[in-house]
Scaffold this motif. Structure first.
Motif, short mmCIF file in Angstrom:
data_model
loop_
_atom_site.label_atom_id
_atom_site.label_comp_id
_atom_site.label_asym_id
_atom_site.label_seq_id
_atom_site.Cartn_x
_atom_site.Cartn_y
_atom_site.Cartn_z
N UNK A 325 0.83 -1.21 0.00
CA UNK A 325 0.00 0.00 0.00
C UNK A 325 0.86 1.26 0.00
N UNK A 326 1.98 1.23 0.73
CA UNK A 326 2.85 2.41 0.81
C UNK A 326 3.38 2.78 -0.57
N UNK A 327 3.76 1.77 -1.35
CA UNK A 327 4.27 2.04 -2.70
C UNK A 327 3.20 2.69 -3.57
N UNK A 328 1.96 2.23 -3.43
CA UNK A 328 0.87 2.84 -4.21
C UNK A 328 0.66 4.29 -3.81
N UNK A 329 0.70 4.56 -2.50
CA UNK A 329 0.51 5.93 -2.03
C UNK A 329 1.65 6.85 -2.47
N UNK A 330 2.86 6.30 -2.54
CA UNK A 330 4.03 7.11 -2.93
C UNK A 330 4.02 7.39 -4.43
N UNK A 331 3.79 6.35 -5.24
CA UNK A 331 4.01 6.47 -6.68
C UNK A 331 2.76 6.83 -7.49
N UNK A 332 1.56 6.52 -6.99
CA UNK A 332 0.34 6.81 -7.77
C UNK A 332 0.23 8.29 -8.14
N UNK A 333 0.46 9.23 -7.19
CA UNK A 333 0.37 10.64 -7.57
C UNK A 333 1.47 11.09 -8.54
N UNK A 334 2.57 10.34 -8.60
CA UNK A 334 3.70 10.72 -9.44
C UNK A 334 3.77 9.96 -10.76
N UNK A 335 2.88 8.99 -10.93
CA UNK A 335 2.93 8.17 -12.14
C UNK A 335 2.71 9.00 -13.40
N UNK A 336 1.95 10.07 -13.26
CA UNK A 336 1.66 10.92 -14.41
C UNK A 336 2.94 11.54 -14.99
N UNK A 337 3.96 11.75 -14.14
CA UNK A 337 5.23 12.31 -14.61
C UNK A 337 5.91 11.36 -15.59
N UNK A 338 5.85 10.05 -15.31
CA UNK A 338 6.41 9.07 -16.23
C UNK A 338 5.60 9.00 -17.52
N UNK A 339 4.26 9.14 -17.38
CA UNK A 339 3.41 9.14 -18.57
C UNK A 339 3.77 10.31 -19.48
N UNK A 341 6.58 11.72 -19.78
CA UNK A 341 7.91 11.54 -20.38
C UNK A 341 7.96 10.38 -21.37
N UNK A 342 7.30 9.27 -21.01
CA UNK A 342 7.44 8.06 -21.83
C UNK A 342 6.15 7.63 -22.53
N UNK A 343 5.00 8.16 -22.10
CA UNK A 343 3.73 7.79 -22.72
C UNK A 343 2.99 6.73 -21.94
N UNK A 510 -2.23 4.10 -26.32
CA UNK A 510 -1.50 5.09 -27.11
C UNK A 510 -0.11 5.33 -26.56
N UNK A 511 0.82 5.62 -27.45
CA UNK A 511 2.18 5.93 -27.03
C UNK A 511 2.31 7.39 -26.63
N UNK A 512 3.53 7.86 -26.57
CA UNK A 512 3.78 9.25 -26.19
C UNK A 512 3.36 10.19 -27.33
N UNK A 513 2.57 11.21 -26.95
CA UNK A 513 2.12 12.17 -27.96
C UNK A 513 3.27 13.10 -28.34
N UNK A 514 3.45 13.41 -29.62
CA UNK A 514 4.47 14.38 -30.02
C UNK A 514 4.21 15.74 -29.37
N UNK A 515 5.25 16.50 -29.19
CA UNK A 515 5.12 17.82 -28.58
C UNK A 515 4.14 18.66 -29.39
N UNK A 516 3.16 19.26 -28.68
CA UNK A 516 2.17 20.10 -29.32
C UNK A 516 1.01 19.34 -29.94
N UNK A 517 0.99 18.00 -29.75
CA UNK A 517 -0.08 17.19 -30.35
C UNK A 517 -1.07 16.67 -29.33
N UNK A 518 -0.99 17.12 -28.06
CA UNK A 518 -1.86 16.58 -27.01
C UNK A 518 -3.32 16.78 -27.32
#
Length: 530
Positions: A325-339, A341-343, A510-518
């Motif tokens: 549970x601790x790992x979920x609480x730590x990383x869930x709010x930050x997972x969007x940062x990886x998305x 960067x990597x999609x 979907x993969x990572x969107x190109x810059x300006x294509x969101x």
């Protein structure tokens, strides 16, 4: 007339807007008890399986049904509860759901048999079905659009909190009180939540609600119950080729197929099956179902590993699961940062691979494996979960038009619950079947009357061994060995399911969107896949 009404629905009154964070706190309290209950029950499984007066002497099949009765009723009624909330008012259905959940909790605490516990757990599931969709609907009503992502993130964080404190709370209660206390603890929380809700939460409803899909709900519940019952019965009999088992499973699949046909033709379906024409949406939904299938099955057998094989108490078992549970609480709010960067595809696929690897790691655990290794496995599993749930939730919400956000959320939650229920049923059956096959020859000297019972689970074998006194000690080591073998086989099955999930998201998310294509990416996600 329609336009002004719609605009009023969207506008947040100033008084409500000022109280929005306090309202969010009340909604999280409601969410807490719904999620908390399942994580508490996981720790109490061993105690409930112990013969009276300590427990109820529940078999493994009955334990599975104590969990599945809740999740199946919950999942089957989610959309009906949402439709009634739209029609009658979300605050009213939220209050009613909490009251039913509290009553079911009080009755479950006083259960005198496994059958009663299963029935009252189903009643709790009925109440929870009205709580979950209403909390998100109220949240969307009191927050402006620019604050909704933040509010939903905090709301979702409540799940991680409940997962973390549930096993520990359950362990503390079981260390000082009887097994029923894990349900009775819900009652004062429900009373507090009801009082705060009456005071703080505003009511809202859909100005044009649809009709309730009674036939669809009945078909979905009947189909799921038949399917899961057949799977559980197959594990109980250690024979999936049994005619009754096959007939029950086939009947369940037939009813579910009929449900899909009916929903497709209905003018007021509880589930709009055309959503699934969108491959991105379907892949994200499938990922959630598959990961919870694997996770719930592992949670089920890991409790027996830590308590029956390793000898830890219920409280210690709860503490051992804290890294998950601790790992979920730590990383869930930050997972969007990886998305970002990597999609979505790379992040979610990596999360699925981590889950598959950690499930496979369970196949290496032995009776004397250093416990820190189990803690690392749990932490990495939680990390993988965090990087699956956040990206897929975002994808699901973006894959459908914004006005369908409530339906998308409810559908996601339904598949999460059904995936978890089927995980317990399928992997629980694999565990039961493998254990019985492994221990069978060691029970040949026992009287025929108790031989079948002793082979149902490790708890049943150890229970018989205890009754035999010194003569029963010879069964303890074979029981542990048989369980470890069964756990290894079950873990590899779960790992295989996670690998399938990884393939699905790698192919369709979907993969990572190109810059300006969101913006263009969002338009493509919303467009149905033809």
């Amino acid at each position: 007339m329609t336009t002004p009404t719609a605009s009023v629905e969207r506008r947040v009154p100033e008084a409500v807007h000022r109280r929005r964070w306090a309202i969010l706190g009340v909604l999280m309290l409601s969410l807490l008890i719904v999620v908390l209950d399942n994580s508490i029950l996981n720790v109490a499984i061993k105690t409930i399986s112990t013969p009276a007066p300590t427990g109820l002497g529940a078999t493994q099949s009955e334990l599975e049904w104590a969990i599945n009765a809740y999740t199946l009723v919950f999942a089957g009624l989610l959309f009906t509860a949402g439709l009634l909330g739209d029609r009658l008012g979300r605050k009213k259905t939220l209050l009613a759901g909490l009251a039913v959940f509290g009553a079911g909790s009080a009755l479950a605490a006083e259960s005198g048999s496994p059958a009663q516990l299963i029935a009252f757990r189903a009643l709790m599931g009925l109440g929870a079905a009205f709580v979950m969709p209403a909390t998100l609907a109220v949240l969307m009503n009191v927050f402006e659009r620019d604050e909704q992502p933040k509010a939903i993130g905090i709301w979702a964080g409540g799940v991680g909190l409940a997962i973390a404190i549930g096993p520990i709370t359950g362990g503390v209660l079981l260390a000082h009180f009887w097994w029923g206390s894990v349900f009775l603890i819900n009652v004062p929380i429900v009373v507090l939540a009801l009082g705060l809700m009456i005071w703080l939460v505003p009511d809202s409803r859909d100005p044009r609600p649809g009709r309730v899909d009674i036939v669809g709900v009945v078909l979905s519940v009947v189909g799921l119950v038949l399917l899961v019952y057949g799977i559980i019965k197959g594990g109980q009999l250690a024979d999936f080729g049994d005619a009754k088992v096959l007939a029950t499973i086939a009947a369940g699949l037939a009813v579910l197929a009929l449900f899909v046909v009916y929903e497709k033709r209905s003018d007021h379906p509880s589930i709009d099956v055309t959503y699934f024409r969108n491959k991105v949406f379907s892949a994200a939904i499938a990922a959630i179902a598959l990961v919870f299938f694997a996770l719930m099955g592992v949670t089920f057998f890991s409790v027996f590993y830590t308590q029956s094989v390793r000898g830890y108490s219920a409280l210690q078992t709860g503490l051992l699961m804290l890294p998950l549970a601790a790992a979920q609480m730590i990383f869930a709010p930050r997972a969007r940062l990886l998305v970002d960067r990597f999609g979505n595809r790379a992040t979610t696929t990596a999360g699925m691979i981590v889950i598959a690897a950690m499930l496979a790691a369970f196949a290496t655990l032995k009776a004397d494996t250093p416990i820190w290794i189990l803690e690392v496995v749990f932490f990495l599993m939680g990390t993988g979960m965090a990087h699956i749930m956040t990206p897929t939730s975002v994808v699901i919400m973006q894959a459908l038009p914004r006005e369908k956000a409530g339906s998308a959320s409810a559908l996601s939650n339904t598949f999460r619950q059904v995936g978890g229920a089927l995980g317990i049923a399928v992997l629980g059956s694999v565990l039961s079947t493998t254990y019985r096959t492994s221990i069978e020859d060691k029970l040949s000297l026992l009287p025929a009357g108790i031989r079948h019972t002793a082979g149902e689970s490790i708890e049943a074998t150890l229970g018989v061994a205890a009754k035999l006194g010194p003569n029963g000690k010879a069964l303890v080591t074979p029981a542990n060995d048989a369980f470890l073998h069964a756990m290894h086989v079950t873990a590899l099955w779960g790992s295989g399911v996670a690998v399938i999930g990884a393939i699905v998201v790698a192919l369709f998310l979907p993969g990572k969107a190109p810059v300006g294509q969101s913006g263009k990416e969002e338009e493509q996600l919303v467009a149905a896949d033809h």
